[in-house]
Design a protein around this motif. Structure first.
Motif, PDB file in Angstrom:
ATOM      1  N   VAL A   1       0.842  -1.206   0.000  1.00 13.52           N
ATOM      2  CA  VAL A   1       0.000   0.000   0.000  1.00 13.52           C
ATOM      3  C   VAL A   1       0.872   1.249   0.000  1.00 13.52           C
ATOM      4  O   VAL A   1       0.589   2.229  -0.696  1.00 13.52           O
ATOM      5  N   TRP A   2       1.944   1.218   0.789  1.00 14.30           N
ATOM      6  CA  TRP A   2       2.860   2.352   0.877  1.00 14.30           C
ATOM      7  C   TRP A   2       3.395   2.716  -0.507  1.00 14.30           C
ATOM      8  O   TRP A   2       3.474   3.885  -0.866  1.00 14.30           O
ATOM      9  N   GLY A   3       3.775   1.706  -1.284  1.00 17.65           N
ATOM     10  CA  GLY A   3       4.098   1.919  -2.687  1.00 17.65           C
ATOM     11  C   GLY A   3       5.441   2.537  -3.003  1.00 17.65           C
ATOM     12  O   GLY A   3       5.669   2.947  -4.143  1.00 17.65           O
ATOM     13  N   LYS A   4       6.347   2.623  -2.016  1.00 13.68           N
ATOM     14  CA  LYS A   4       7.667   3.195  -2.273  1.00 13.68           C
ATOM     15  C   LYS A   4       8.717   2.095  -2.250  1.00 13.68           C
ATOM     16  O   LYS A   4       8.428   0.941  -1.957  1.00 13.68           O
ATOM     17  N   ASP A   5       9.955   2.466  -2.540  1.00 12.13           N
ATOM     18  CA  ASP A   5      11.047   1.511  -2.547  1.00 12.13           C
ATOM     19  C   ASP A   5      11.337   1.035  -1.127  1.00 12.13           C
ATOM     20  O   ASP A   5      11.765   1.821  -0.283  1.00 12.13           O
ATOM     21  N   GLU A   6      11.105  -0.249  -0.862  1.00  7.19           N
ATOM     22  CA  GLU A   6      11.288  -0.772   0.491  1.00  7.19           C
ATOM     23  C   GLU A   6      12.733  -0.660   0.963  1.00  7.19           C
ATOM     24  O   GLU A   6      13.002  -0.614   2.166  1.00  7.19           O
ATOM     25  N   ALA A   7      13.675  -0.601   0.038  1.00  6.52           N
ATOM     26  CA  ALA A   7      15.088  -0.510   0.410  1.00  6.52           C
ATOM     27  C   ALA A   7      15.401   0.778   1.160  1.00  6.52           C
ATOM     28  O   ALA A   7      16.433   0.886   1.827  1.00  6.52           O
ATOM     29  N   SER A   8      14.508   1.770   1.085  1.00  7.41           N
ATOM     30  CA  SER A   8      14.743   3.047   1.768  1.00  7.41           C
ATOM     31  C   SER A   8      14.263   3.042   3.211  1.00  7.41           C
ATOM     32  O   SER A   8      14.483   4.015   3.942  1.00  7.41           O
ATOM     33  N   VAL A   9      13.603   1.956   3.662  1.00  5.63           N
ATOM     34  CA  VAL A   9      13.052   1.895   5.021  1.00  5.63           C
ATOM     35  C   VAL A   9      14.185   1.814   6.044  1.00  5.63           C
ATOM     36  O   VAL A   9      15.069   0.967   5.951  1.00  5.63           O
ATOM     37  N   THR A  10      14.162   2.715   7.033  1.00  4.52           N
ATOM     38  CA  THR A  10      15.167   2.699   8.104  1.00  4.52           C
ATOM     39  C   THR A  10      14.564   2.312   9.453  1.00  4.52           C
ATOM     40  O   THR A  10      15.295   1.923  10.365  1.00  4.52           O
ATOM     41  N   ALA A  11      13.257   2.440   9.604  1.00  3.02           N
ATOM     42  CA  ALA A  11      12.589   2.024  10.835  1.00  3.02           C
ATOM     43  C   ALA A  11      11.154   1.651  10.498  1.00  3.02           C
ATOM     44  O   ALA A  11      10.556   2.197   9.565  1.00  3.02           O
ATOM     45  N   PHE A  12      10.611   0.714  11.276  1.00  4.68           N
ATOM     46  CA  PHE A  12       9.268   0.223  10.990  1.00  4.68           C
ATOM     47  C   PHE A  12       8.583  -0.098  12.302  1.00  4.68           C
ATOM     48  O   PHE A  12       9.173  -0.753  13.174  1.00  4.68           O
ATOM     49  N   SER A  13       7.341   0.369  12.465  1.00  7.49           N
ATOM     50  CA  SER A  13       6.552   0.061  13.654  1.00  7.49           C
ATOM     51  C   SER A  13       5.182  -0.445  13.225  1.00  7.49           C
ATOM     52  O   SER A  13       4.598   0.064  12.265  1.00  7.49           O
ATOM     53  N   ALA A  14       4.694  -1.432  13.937  1.00  7.39           N
ATOM     54  CA  ALA A  14       3.375  -1.989  13.652  1.00  7.39           C
ATOM     55  C   ALA A  14       2.569  -2.062  14.936  1.00  7.39           C
ATOM     56  O   ALA A  14       3.103  -2.408  15.991  1.00  7.39           O
ATOM     57  N   ALA A  15       1.297  -1.718  14.856  1.00  7.23           N
ATOM     58  CA  ALA A  15       0.394  -1.849  16.000  1.00  7.23           C
ATOM     59  C   ALA A  15      -0.906  -2.446  15.488  1.00  7.23           C
ATOM     60  O   ALA A  15      -1.465  -1.976  14.492  1.00  7.23           O
ATOM     61  N   TYR A  16      -1.373  -3.495  16.162  1.00 10.61           N
ATOM     62  CA  TYR A  16      -2.588  -4.188  15.748  1.00 10.61           C
ATOM     63  C   TYR A  16      -3.709  -3.827  16.711  1.00 10.61           C
ATOM     64  O   TYR A  16      -3.609  -4.076  17.909  1.00 10.61           O
ATOM     65  N   ALA A  17      -4.774  -3.231  16.178  1.00  7.35           N
ATOM     66  CA  ALA A  17      -5.859  -2.750  17.020  1.00  7.35           C
ATOM     67  C   ALA A  17      -6.967  -3.786  17.170  1.00  7.35           C
ATOM     68  O   ALA A  17      -7.390  -4.121  18.275  1.00  7.35           O
ATOM     69  N   THR A  18      -7.451  -4.302  16.046  1.00  3.47           N
ATOM     70  CA  THR A  18      -8.515  -5.304  16.075  1.00  3.47           C
ATOM     71  C   THR A  18      -8.194  -6.388  15.057  1.00  3.47           C
ATOM     72  O   THR A  18      -7.308  -6.222  14.214  1.00  3.47           O
ATOM     73  N   GLU A  19      -8.921  -7.483  15.117  1.00  3.24           N
ATOM     74  CA  GLU A  19      -8.654  -8.609  14.225  1.00  3.24           C
ATOM     75  C   GLU A  19      -9.176  -8.328  12.813  1.00  3.24           C
ATOM     76  O   GLU A  19     -10.316  -7.892  12.632  1.00  3.24           O
ATOM     77  N   ALA A  20      -8.311  -8.569  11.830  1.00  4.27           N
ATOM     78  CA  ALA A  20      -8.735  -8.456  10.439  1.00  4.27           C
ATOM     79  C   ALA A  20      -9.504  -9.711  10.052  1.00  4.27           C
ATOM     80  O   ALA A  20      -9.161 -10.810  10.475  1.00  4.27           O
ATOM     81  N   SER A  21     -10.533  -9.543   9.241  1.00  5.09           N
ATOM     82  CA  SER A  21     -11.381 -10.674   8.870  1.00  5.09           C
ATOM     83  C   SER A  21     -11.099 -11.120   7.443  1.00  5.09           C
ATOM     84  O   SER A  21     -10.998 -10.297   6.532  1.00  5.09           O
ATOM     85  N   GLU A  22     -11.007 -12.420   7.264  1.00  2.00           N
ATOM     86  CA  GLU A  22     -10.835 -13.001   5.936  1.00  2.00           C
ATOM     87  C   GLU A  22     -12.094 -12.750   5.109  1.00  2.00           C
ATOM     88  O   GLU A  22     -13.215 -12.854   5.603  1.00  2.00           O
ATOM     89  N   GLY A  23     -11.898 -12.394   3.842  1.00  2.00           N
ATOM     90  CA  GLY A  23     -13.007 -12.272   2.920  1.00  2.00           C
ATOM     91  C   GLY A  23     -13.776 -10.970   3.008  1.00  2.00           C
ATOM     92  O   GLY A  23     -14.706 -10.751   2.225  1.00  2.00           O
ATOM     93  N   LYS A  24     -13.403 -10.081   3.955  1.00  2.00           N
ATOM     94  CA  LYS A  24     -14.100  -8.796   4.074  1.00  2.00           C
ATOM     95  C   LYS A  24     -13.171  -7.671   3.623  1.00  2.00           C
ATOM     96  O   LYS A  24     -11.964  -7.717   3.819  1.00  2.00           O
TER      97      LYS A  24
END
Length: 237
Positions: free
Chosen positions: A180-203
């Motif tokens: 989704v970000w759509g840029k060159d991943e090689a430029s990534v210097t830091a990455f953070s992820a936070a999961y709020a709720t469960e993603a649903s399959e098929g939705k």
């Protein structure tokens, strides 16, 4: 302290010949569960309580990217034990001793039947030894989707993106965010992820990207609001 050596695979590097963000997380997830199983508090022990380990957030800083086929050493330990979470710390180094990345993650206990966060049973906590060494402090990306965020094309999570416990796989979520970000991943210097709720399959999931001068935040939303947030810091070209 847990230590393990990995040889980078094609899947760890995704479309390039260098370690990817999702490949980094996959390795850290692997050493975490190997360590937990060996010490008696992994998925096998948790299943007796109808519980499972899940990641609620993950933060990393990347210094350089080794190539496919190269060996890396990974060091991991529990830094803090809470009522319902374990704070893990990680360091990855190359064969020449250079630090590839440092990371931190929060692993929580979830009830498999109810899908809710639970306290870690004392019988499990008794098996865990903590080491207060800190490689990376914790930081959580974003909150609600900013009004100026750019809406991207919606997508659907597929069956093949689910873990054995029925949750959308963390690596799949990271790959979706990078795409989704759509840029060159090689430029990534830091990455953070936070999961709020469960993603649903098929939705349908609707992603957004909020831009700043040094990094962007990808928000993936579902029927109940924000599913997950990914802060991506990158080199300014």
């Amino acid at each position: 302290m847990e230590a393990h050596k990995y040889t980078l695979r094609f899947t760890d590097c995704r479309y390039s010949r260098y370690l990817s963000v999702s490949g980094l997380f996959d390795i850290l997830e692997d050493i975490t569960m190997q360590s937990a199983e060996r010490q008696g508090y992994g998925y096998t022990a948790m299943d007796a309580f109808c519980l499972s380990w899940i990641v609620s957030d993950w933060n990393s800083r990347l210094y350089f990217r080794p190539a496919m086929g190269e060996a890396v050493s990974v060091f991991a330990h529990v830094q803090k034990i809470g009522a319902g979470v374990l704070k893990w710390q990680y360091r990855m180094e190359a064969a020449d001793g250079r630090t590839v990345a440092v990371a931190s993650a929060t692993w929580g206990a979830a009830n498999l039947k109810e899908g809710k966060a639970m306290r870690i049973p004392e019988a499990i906590k008794e098996k865990i030894t903590a080491d207060d060494t800190i490689y990376l402090a914790y930081a959580h990306p974003g909150g609600k989707v900013p009004t100026q965020a750019e809406e991207k094309a919606p997508f659907v999570f597929f069956t093949g993106e689910k873990d054995f416990n029925g949750h959308i796989n963390n690596v799949s979520s990271i790959i979706r965010a990078i795409d989704v970000w759509g840029k060159d991943e090689a430029s990534v210097t830091a990455f953070s992820a936070a999961y709020a709720t469960e993603a649903s399959e098929g939705k349908q999931a609707v992603p957004y990207v909020a831009h700043t001068d040094i990094g962007d935040t990808v928000y993936i939303t579902g029927e109940n609001g924000v599913i997950s947030r990914f802060y991506i810091e990158c080199e300014v070209k």
